[in-house]
Motif scaffolding. Sequence first.
Motif, PDB file in Angstrom:
ATOM      1  N   UNK A  44      11.891  -1.793  -7.223  1.00 29.46           N
ATOM      2  CA  UNK A  44      12.952  -0.858  -6.859  1.00 29.46           C
ATOM      3  C   UNK A  44      12.336   0.504  -6.561  1.00 29.46           C
ATOM      4  N   UNK A  45      12.712   1.086  -5.418  1.00 29.74           N
ATOM      5  CA  UNK A  45      12.099   2.348  -4.993  1.00 29.74           C
ATOM      6  C   UNK A  45      13.126   3.204  -4.267  1.00 29.74           C
ATOM      7  N   UNK A  46      12.881   4.492  -4.252  1.00 28.76           N
ATOM      8  CA  UNK A  46      13.738   5.436  -3.522  1.00 28.76           C
ATOM      9  C   UNK A  46      12.871   6.565  -2.994  1.00 28.76           C
ATOM     10  N   UNK A  89       0.810  -1.214   0.000  1.00 34.23           N
ATOM     11  CA  UNK A  89       0.000   0.000   0.000  1.00 34.23           C
ATOM     12  C   UNK A  89       0.847   1.270   0.000  1.00 34.23           C
ATOM     13  N   UNK A  90       2.155   1.112   0.066  1.00 32.55           N
ATOM     14  CA  UNK A  90       3.034   2.274   0.123  1.00 32.55           C
ATOM     15  C   UNK A  90       2.982   3.050  -1.193  1.00 32.55           C
ATOM     16  N   UNK A  91       2.602   4.327  -1.098  1.00 31.65           N
ATOM     17  CA  UNK A  91       2.658   5.191  -2.267  1.00 31.65           C
ATOM     18  C   UNK A  91       4.111   5.572  -2.551  1.00 31.65           C
ATOM     19  N   UNK A  92       4.374   6.112  -3.733  1.00 36.18           N
ATOM     20  CA  UNK A  92       5.714   6.602  -4.049  1.00 36.18           C
ATOM     21  C   UNK A  92       6.116   7.634  -2.989  1.00 36.18           C
ATOM     22  N   UNK A 124      10.089   9.701  -6.879  1.00 40.55           N
ATOM     23  CA  UNK A 124       9.640  10.573  -5.796  1.00 40.55           C
ATOM     24  C   UNK A 124      10.239  11.969  -5.965  1.00 40.55           C
ATOM     25  N   UNK A 125       9.400  12.984  -5.817  1.00 37.53           N
ATOM     26  CA  UNK A 125       9.847  14.378  -5.927  1.00 37.53           C
ATOM     27  C   UNK A 125       9.338  15.175  -4.740  1.00 37.53           C
ATOM     28  N   UNK A 127      10.158   5.423 -14.250  1.00 34.52           N
ATOM     29  CA  UNK A 127       9.470   6.694 -14.015  1.00 34.52           C
ATOM     30  C   UNK A 127       7.968   6.551 -14.159  1.00 34.52           C
ATOM     31  N   UNK A 128       7.509   5.431 -14.704  1.00 36.06           N
ATOM     32  CA  UNK A 128       6.082   5.235 -14.946  1.00 36.06           C
ATOM     33  C   UNK A 128       5.323   5.154 -13.637  1.00 36.06           C
ATOM     34  N   UNK A 129       4.340   6.035 -13.485  1.00 32.27           N
ATOM     35  CA  UNK A 129       3.569   6.056 -12.243  1.00 32.27           C
ATOM     36  C   UNK A 129       2.540   4.933 -12.241  1.00 32.27           C
ATOM     37  N   UNK A 130       2.447   4.252 -11.121  1.00 35.76           N
ATOM     38  CA  UNK A 130       1.443   3.214 -10.932  1.00 35.76           C
ATOM     39  C   UNK A 130       0.954   3.279  -9.496  1.00 35.76           C
TER      40      UNK A 130
END
Length: 519
Positions: free
Chosen positions: A411-413, A285-288, A512-513, A498-501
Amino acid sequence: MGALAGVVAGVVSGYAAIAVAELVSTAVRPQAGPVVAVGGAAIDRTPAAVKDWAVRNFGTNDKFVLQLGILAVLTLFAAALGMTALRFRRAGAAGVLVFGAVGALAAATRPDTRGFTDTLPSLVGAVAGAVLLYVLAGRVTWRRPSQAAPSGGPGADRDRRGFVVAASAVALAATGAGALGRSLNGSNGRSAVASRDRLVLPAPASPAPAVPRGAGLRIPGAVPFLTPNTSFYRVDTALVVPKVDVGSWRLRIHGKGVARPVTLSFDDLLRRELVERDITLTCVSNEVGGPYAGNARWLGVRLADLLAEQGVRPPSRGGPADQLVARSVDGMTIGTPVEDVMDGRDALLAIGMNGEPLPFEHGFPVRMVVPGLYGFVSACKWIKEIELTTFDSYDPYWVKRGWARRAPVKTASRIDTPKPFARPRAGTVMVAGVAWAQRRGIRKVEIRVDDGPWQRARLAAEDTRDTWRQWSFPWQATKGGHTLTVRATDGTGAVQTAKRARPIPDGSSGWHSVVVTVD
């Protein structure tokens, strides 16, 4: 007296019904209370997109908000029934019984139901509420219209005073019953609390290596490398946290390909080789850029070894089961690929977290921890059963609601500092955060300022490929508004997309920005 008295009669009777049900639930179990039962049923029947919205907007307070919502709806209906009872006393009282039946049905159809006994709190509470509404409504309407006392006359004062006294007495008694119920329900878990307090974790036979020097950043705003238990995220469907005594806990292992079904006690686990590992868990459930990731030092038993001893083989070695279904004491079912559990990663039946027994909120006495998979397909808390089956023959809880069957962590940051809309001063501003790609590790993190080029951030020391990795970047900030963006490259060389999902069905994606204004 009039409409207001009807509203008061309805609300007070409804309040008493809930309080009596809470008291009766002490003789059954806290999960059988109507608010918890109806709340659990609501969670089970809520579309996945709505659940995602609730977690995104309310975070770990989503359950509290749900219970408040249920109480608000009950209050409105109780007020409406009170108004109805002014003219139709029996109909108003019958309405309370209907809502009691709804609570009983919810309790009887929960995954962890214990049958008829779970319906008793709702039924008894409803009967009490119906009787009280009938009586209180009678205090308002006992005079015929032709006999009504003149407005403001002595008779009207007596009527008003008598109703107020009766309603106040009911409210006071209900408050006492509810307080007693909550106290007794709290005491029902005391043996479990005592068993946790007495538990001394053995030293691991295979301790985790010391965290490398430099793995944690000492930068204001950066998260600690190991997440304290009190800060570790919690996302589950349990409105009441299960409290299980280690003395009564059992784990049953059975199903396809299990040559030797077994039931284990907690002491059986303690007699096995215990391993300690640093593992980062992530919620699907973690959003970007979201907070639902945490890194902890876990102590437990290797699940693969335990399964192998019972004759289980992964599909790659001819095993008939490709899905492991873990069941929790609260009825939750979580499906995990057998191949992933037995491929050599440190999949654990964990009993310890950061040097202490598991907190109740995180699964005491035993939970599953599988690196590289989102929690909804791996991290069963309060586990009581493991069944070996196939993906074709069984859909666990979240799969039935539209989530993926297999969900490796993407993969996330994340940028932890500066925070969104911060106002740092011009000059050197330390940008810092974390990146994760469990089972693959992090090779590189890059930062972009506005639409400029990607610049390489400094990576902190790596602990293992199953933990997140911290990073920092000294930004020479100039005055004005700026957008900072981060991306990571995992150990295989794949760059974070970079594709948002959105999180559903198998995890969010995107860069993330944060937007800041430099003074």
